[in-house]
Design a protein around this motif. Structure first.
Motif, PDB file in Angstrom:
ATOM      1  N   GLN A 120       0.846  -1.191   0.000  1.00 24.02           N
ATOM      2  CA  GLN A 120       0.000   0.000   0.000  1.00 24.02           C
ATOM      3  C   GLN A 120       0.887   1.248   0.000  1.00 24.02           C
ATOM      4  N   THR A 121       0.949   1.921  -1.143  1.00 21.03           N
ATOM      5  CA  THR A 121       1.789   3.104  -1.258  1.00 21.03           C
ATOM      6  C   THR A 121       1.159   4.290  -0.528  1.00 21.03           C
ATOM      7  N   PHE A 122       1.968   5.307  -0.283  1.00 15.07           N
ATOM      8  CA  PHE A 122       1.506   6.484   0.454  1.00 15.07           C
ATOM      9  C   PHE A 122       0.302   7.132  -0.227  1.00 15.07           C
ATOM     10  N   PHE A 123       0.312   7.203  -1.566  1.00 11.08           N
ATOM     11  CA  PHE A 123      -0.808   7.811  -2.299  1.00 11.08           C
ATOM     12  C   PHE A 123      -2.107   7.035  -2.121  1.00 11.08           C
ATOM     13  N   TYR A 124      -2.015   5.773  -1.733  1.00 10.92           N
ATOM     14  CA  TYR A 124      -3.212   4.947  -1.546  1.00 10.92           C
ATOM     15  C   TYR A 124      -3.425   4.589  -0.078  1.00 10.92           C
ATOM     16  N   GLY A 125      -2.962   5.442   0.822  1.00 17.03           N
ATOM     17  CA  GLY A 125      -3.229   5.263   2.237  1.00 17.03           C
ATOM     18  C   GLY A 125      -2.151   4.534   3.017  1.00 17.03           C
ATOM     19  N   GLY A 126      -1.006   4.311   2.409  1.00 19.32           N
ATOM     20  CA  GLY A 126       0.093   3.634   3.101  1.00 19.32           C
ATOM     21  C   GLY A 126       0.695   4.497   4.194  1.00 19.32           C
ATOM     22  N   VAL A 127       1.422   3.865   5.094  1.00 20.27           N
ATOM     23  CA  VAL A 127       1.951   4.576   6.262  1.00 20.27           C
ATOM     24  C   VAL A 127       3.441   4.896   6.177  1.00 20.27           C
ATOM     25  N   ILE A 128       4.130   4.307   5.224  1.00 23.59           N
ATOM     26  CA  ILE A 128       5.582   4.532   5.128  1.00 23.59           C
ATOM     27  C   ILE A 128       5.851   5.961   4.680  1.00 23.59           C
ATOM     28  N   ARG A 129       6.797   6.612   5.381  1.00 21.63           N
ATOM     29  CA  ARG A 129       7.223   7.963   5.036  1.00 21.63           C
ATOM     30  C   ARG A 129       8.648   8.144   5.546  1.00 21.63           C
ATOM     31  N   PRO A 130       9.345   9.158   5.079  1.00 22.13           N
ATOM     32  CA  PRO A 130      10.729   9.360   5.511  1.00 22.13           C
ATOM     33  C   PRO A 130      10.835   9.556   7.024  1.00 22.13           C
ATOM     34  N   ASN A 131      11.904   9.044   7.584  1.00 17.98           N
ATOM     35  CA  ASN A 131      12.251   9.197   8.999  1.00 17.98           C
ATOM     36  C   ASN A 131      11.284   8.524   9.971  1.00 17.98           C
ATOM     37  N   LEU A 132      10.421   7.650   9.479  1.00 18.75           N
ATOM     38  CA  LEU A 132       9.523   6.903  10.350  1.00 18.75           C
ATOM     39  C   LEU A 132      10.302   5.745  10.967  1.00 18.75           C
ATOM     40  N   TYR A 133      10.155   5.530  12.271  1.00 18.54           N
ATOM     41  CA  TYR A 133      10.798   4.398  12.919  1.00 18.54           C
ATOM     42  C   TYR A 133       9.899   3.174  12.750  1.00 18.54           C
ATOM     43  N   VAL A 134      10.443   2.103  12.168  1.00 22.15           N
ATOM     44  CA  VAL A 134       9.654   0.906  11.877  1.00 22.15           C
ATOM     45  C   VAL A 134      10.367  -0.354  12.345  1.00 22.15           C
ATOM     46  N   ARG A 135       9.577  -1.383  12.526  1.00 23.35           N
ATOM     47  CA  ARG A 135      10.072  -2.739  12.760  1.00 23.35           C
ATOM     48  C   ARG A 135       9.362  -3.608  11.731  1.00 23.35           C
ATOM     49  N   LEU A 136      10.130  -4.211  10.824  1.00 25.84           N
ATOM     50  CA  LEU A 136       9.572  -4.965   9.714  1.00 25.84           C
ATOM     51  C   LEU A 136       9.931  -6.435   9.808  1.00 25.84           C
ATOM     52  N   THR A 137       8.935  -7.278   9.663  1.00 24.78           N
ATOM     53  CA  THR A 137       9.156  -8.713   9.517  1.00 24.78           C
ATOM     54  C   THR A 137       8.966  -9.002   8.035  1.00 24.78           C
ATOM     55  N   TYR A 138       9.983  -9.615   7.405  1.00 30.18           N
ATOM     56  CA  TYR A 138       9.956  -9.783   5.957  1.00 30.18           C
ATOM     57  C   TYR A 138      10.642 -11.079   5.551  1.00 30.18           C
ATOM     58  N   TYR A 139      10.537 -11.398   4.289  1.00 31.91           N
ATOM     59  CA  TYR A 139      11.278 -12.520   3.716  1.00 31.91           C
ATOM     60  C   TYR A 139      11.636 -12.205   2.277  1.00 31.91           C
ATOM     61  N   ASP A 140      12.640 -12.881   1.750  1.00 36.47           N
ATOM     62  CA  ASP A 140      13.078 -12.688   0.375  1.00 36.47           C
ATOM     63  C   ASP A 140      12.097 -13.389  -0.556  1.00 36.47           C
ATOM     64  N   ASP A 141      11.417 -12.605  -1.389  1.00 36.52           N
ATOM     65  CA  ASP A 141      10.407 -13.139  -2.309  1.00 36.52           C
ATOM     66  C   ASP A 141      10.969 -13.265  -3.730  1.00 36.52           C
ATOM     67  N   GLY A 142      12.251 -13.449  -3.850  1.00 36.42           N
ATOM     68  CA  GLY A 142      12.879 -13.607  -5.154  1.00 36.42           C
ATOM     69  C   GLY A 142      13.449 -12.307  -5.674  1.00 36.42           C
ATOM     70  N   ASP A 143      12.593 -11.402  -6.123  1.00 39.51           N
ATOM     71  CA  ASP A 143      13.067 -10.138  -6.686  1.00 39.51           C
ATOM     72  C   ASP A 143      12.905  -8.958  -5.727  1.00 39.51           C
ATOM     73  N   ARG A 144      12.442  -9.232  -4.507  1.00 39.43           N
ATOM     74  CA  ARG A 144      12.256  -8.150  -3.536  1.00 39.43           C
ATOM     75  C   ARG A 144      12.091  -8.743  -2.149  1.00 39.43           C
ATOM     76  N   ASN A 145      12.168  -7.885  -1.153  1.00 38.43           N
ATOM     77  CA  ASN A 145      11.869  -8.277   0.218  1.00 38.43           C
ATOM     78  C   ASN A 145      10.407  -7.974   0.488  1.00 38.43           C
ATOM     79  N   ALA A 146       9.623  -9.003   0.762  1.00 37.55           N
ATOM     80  CA  ALA A 146       8.188  -8.851   0.996  1.00 37.55           C
ATOM     81  C   ALA A 146       7.935  -8.619   2.481  1.00 37.55           C
ATOM     82  N   ILE A 147       7.271  -7.522   2.792  1.00 40.33           N
ATOM     83  CA  ILE A 147       6.977  -7.148   4.178  1.00 40.33           C
ATOM     84  C   ILE A 147       5.706  -7.871   4.627  1.00 40.33           C
TER      85      ILE A 147
END
Length: 153
Positions: A120-147
């Motif tokens: 969900q990108t910022f333009f569509y209601g996503g929460v990621i923005r510069p300087n935000l402190y985050v904790r992400l659980t992810y895995y390697d989905d081949g061509d990207r890290n999937a959150i």
């Protein structure tokens, strides 16, 4: 249950074709006259099946992500820190949004239907923005890290 609406609608159109609506005709661009209810059935059925297929794909991806998140798999990684190198999706509303946290790169698009992870990108209601402190659980989905899990302040 999801296909019940389609079946009821098609049944209604057929009943109207043979019943009260039998004489109701519409003229197509070609000049041919057809029963109004039969003219509606093919587009509605095609649209319904396409829509329901996409919804099924979303549900399957969600179940996969949820199962992986609850499995304590060794594939899962966690990174915590401030969002850096953030770039938003283009103003036209297409393309990728991306950022890094502790040197780990992430990118996604709002239009990634059927892909694992947060998209969900910022333009569509996503929460990621510069300087935000985050904790992400992810895995390697081949061509990207999937959150799979996003926690923020």
């Amino acid at each position: 249950m999801r296909y019940a609406f389609v079946a009821l609608f098609v049944g209604f159109c057929i009943a109207m074709y043979f019943g009260k609506g039998k004489n109701l005709k519409v003229t197509l661009n070609t000049g041919q006259q057809v029963n109004a209810f039969l003219a509606v059935i093919p587009p509605v059925v095609i649209f319904s099946f396409l829509y329901l297929s996409i919804e099924k794909l979303k549900i399957d991806v969600y179940k996969h992500d949820e199962a992986l998140l609850n499995s304590n798999s060794k594939e899962l990684k966690i990174v915590e820190g401030v969002v850096e190198n953030y770039y938003p999706e283009s103003k036209e509303g297409h393309g990728n949004e991306g950022f890094t946290v502790q040197g780990v790169s992430f990118h996604y698009s709002h239009f990634e239907v059927g892909r694992s992870g947060y998209h969900q990108t910022f333009f569509y209601g996503g929460v990621i923005r510069p300087n935000l402190y985050v904790r992400l659980t992810y895995y390697d989905d081949g061509d990207r890290n999937a959150i799979l899990k996003l926690e923020s302040e």
